[in-house]
Design an enzyme around this catalytic site. Structure first.
Site, mmCIF file in Angstrom:
data_model
loop_
_atom_site.group_PDB
_atom_site.id
_atom_site.type_symbol
_atom_site.label_atom_id
_atom_site.label_comp_id
_atom_site.label_asym_id
_atom_site.label_seq_id
_atom_site.Cartn_x
_atom_site.Cartn_y
_atom_site.Cartn_z
ATOM 1 N N VAL A 110 0.834 -1.202 0.000
ATOM 2 C CA VAL A 110 0.000 0.000 0.000
ATOM 3 C C VAL A 110 0.868 1.252 0.000
ATOM 4 C CG1 VAL A 110 -1.599 1.362 1.408
ATOM 5 C CG2 VAL A 110 -2.051 -1.065 1.012
ATOM 6 N N GLU A 111 1.950 1.232 0.770
ATOM 7 C CA GLU A 111 2.777 2.429 0.906
ATOM 8 C C GLU A 111 3.548 2.769 -0.365
ATOM 9 O OE1 GLU A 111 3.043 4.708 3.197
ATOM 10 O OE2 GLU A 111 1.615 3.788 4.570
ATOM 11 N N THR A 112 4.236 1.790 -0.952
ATOM 12 C CA THR A 112 5.162 2.137 -2.059
ATOM 13 C C THR A 112 5.176 1.128 -3.195
ATOM 14 O OG1 THR A 112 7.027 1.003 -0.976
ATOM 15 C CG2 THR A 112 6.727 3.358 -0.489
#
Length: 354
Positions: A138-140
């Site tokens: 989700v983050e990167t």
């Protein structure tokens, strides 16, 4: 963001973050600085530099020079403002941003390449591999989108030019000043150039997008090679994310949520929704207020929260969140974010089993 630290320094600096590897990599080279005049011309910035130097016992000239070379990023304050006309929350649309074939396929590759580290993190910290995989995805997208802003520029901009129009401007400005101070404190203990690290427009860095204070508290040398690297070393990333969740109280073996329905005759929706995402109700109190739980959830010994995910004009989606659901929101204070992390991890695990 590869940090060369002796093991004794690592004990003192759990997250000494710098990005020399990022600077050397051709696809992560900093973009040309196109901001306004450097902060060396700002009296408020230089006063804050002096305060940091005195508070942290840092070299005053180095702190003033570092902050002074930071540049105002004119687009960043606008990104912090809430939309003038907020759109209705829509869980299906939000979920689709993060659970798609590209991200799932990348997650499968990441999991297979780092299966041993994920297994060890789950054993040592109690955090399931799918939650760790979900966060990094989700983050990167597993390191694909780690940000191209110079961290010093982003943090200085948000410390000294956070938009006054924001409803929580004063608190947010102080938050970013704390992050700037943490960043400089860490950078002062390395031999790296503090103008090099790259991250998001908010100053978050690496595959897990840790803010400087989180790096200082939770990043670890999980492969025990004497340095912490949250850009190019997935093992350190995996261990650091697991360590973060353990520090915030992750309970091994506890589901993040249970399905929930409602008995409309006894339903006290106002009571159930009042605590928002904070687990407040025992399973018995939950049921007494009109919630309907499956047998496993009725045996849950911890507290529960009613999590509402709005679906635009359609009926909302509800789940009974446990304390582990709440722990995921400590990474990003959003129930939509937490469910995306959970769902992405599950989707990747499912694809792994094909």
């Amino acid at each position: 963001m590869r940090i060369s630290l002796s093991l004794c320094w690592a004990a003192l600096l759990l997250s000494a973050l710098a990005l020399p590897a990022a600077a050397q990599s051709s696809d992560r080279r900093p973009s040309p600085v196109r901001g306004a005049a450097p902060y060396a011309t700002r009296d408020d910035a230089m006063r804050f530099a002096d305060e940091i130097a005195a508070r942290r016992n840092l070299d005053r000239d180095w702190v003033r020079s570092t902050i002074g070379r930071a540049r105002f990023l004119p687009n960043v304050p606008r990104l912090m403002l809430p939309p003038a006309t907020p759109s209705a929350k829509n869980w299906a649309a939000y979920r689709a941003r993060f659970i798609d074939p590209v991200r799932i396929a990348a997650g499968v590759r990441f999991w297979r390449a780092n299966a041993a580290a994920l297994q060890r993190a789950e054993a040592e910290f109690g955090v399931p591999a799918e939650i760790i995989v979900g966060i990094i995805g989700v983050e990167t997208i597993y390191g694909r989108n780690m940000g191209s802003f110079r961290v010093i520029d982003a943090l200085a901009t948000l410390s000294f030019d956070f938009p006054d129009a924001h409803p929580r401007a004063a608190a947010r400005r102080e938050f970013f000043r704390g992050e700037l101070e943490s960043f400089l404190s860490t950078e002062s203990r390395t031999a790296e150039d503090p103008m090099v690290p790259l991250g998001s427009y908010a100053g978050a860095m690496g595959m897990p997008q840790f803010m400087p204070s989180s790096l200082a508290k939770y990043a670890i040398d999980f492969d025990r090679d004497g340095r912490i690297d949250l850009v190019d070393n997935p093992t350190d990333v995996i261990g650091s994310v697991a360590n973060y969740f353990k520090a915030f109280g992750w309970t091994p073996g506890m589901p993040a949520f249970f399905p929930v329905g409602f008995d409309t005759v006894r339903l006290r929706m106002d009571l159930l929704m009042a605590p928002d995402i904070l687990p407040t109700f025992s399973a018995d109190a939950f049921v007494a207020s009109g919630a309907v739980l499956e047998a496993d959830a009725q045996k849950h010994g911890g507290l529960l929260a009613l999590i509402e995910l709005q679906n635009g004009g359609q009926a909302p989606t509800y789940v009974a969140g446990t304390s582990n659901f709440y722990v995921i929101t400590r990474y990003n204070w959003s129930s939509y974010y937490a469910m995306s992390v959970i769902d992405l991890g599950r989707e990747v695990r499912s694809a792994m089993d094909l």
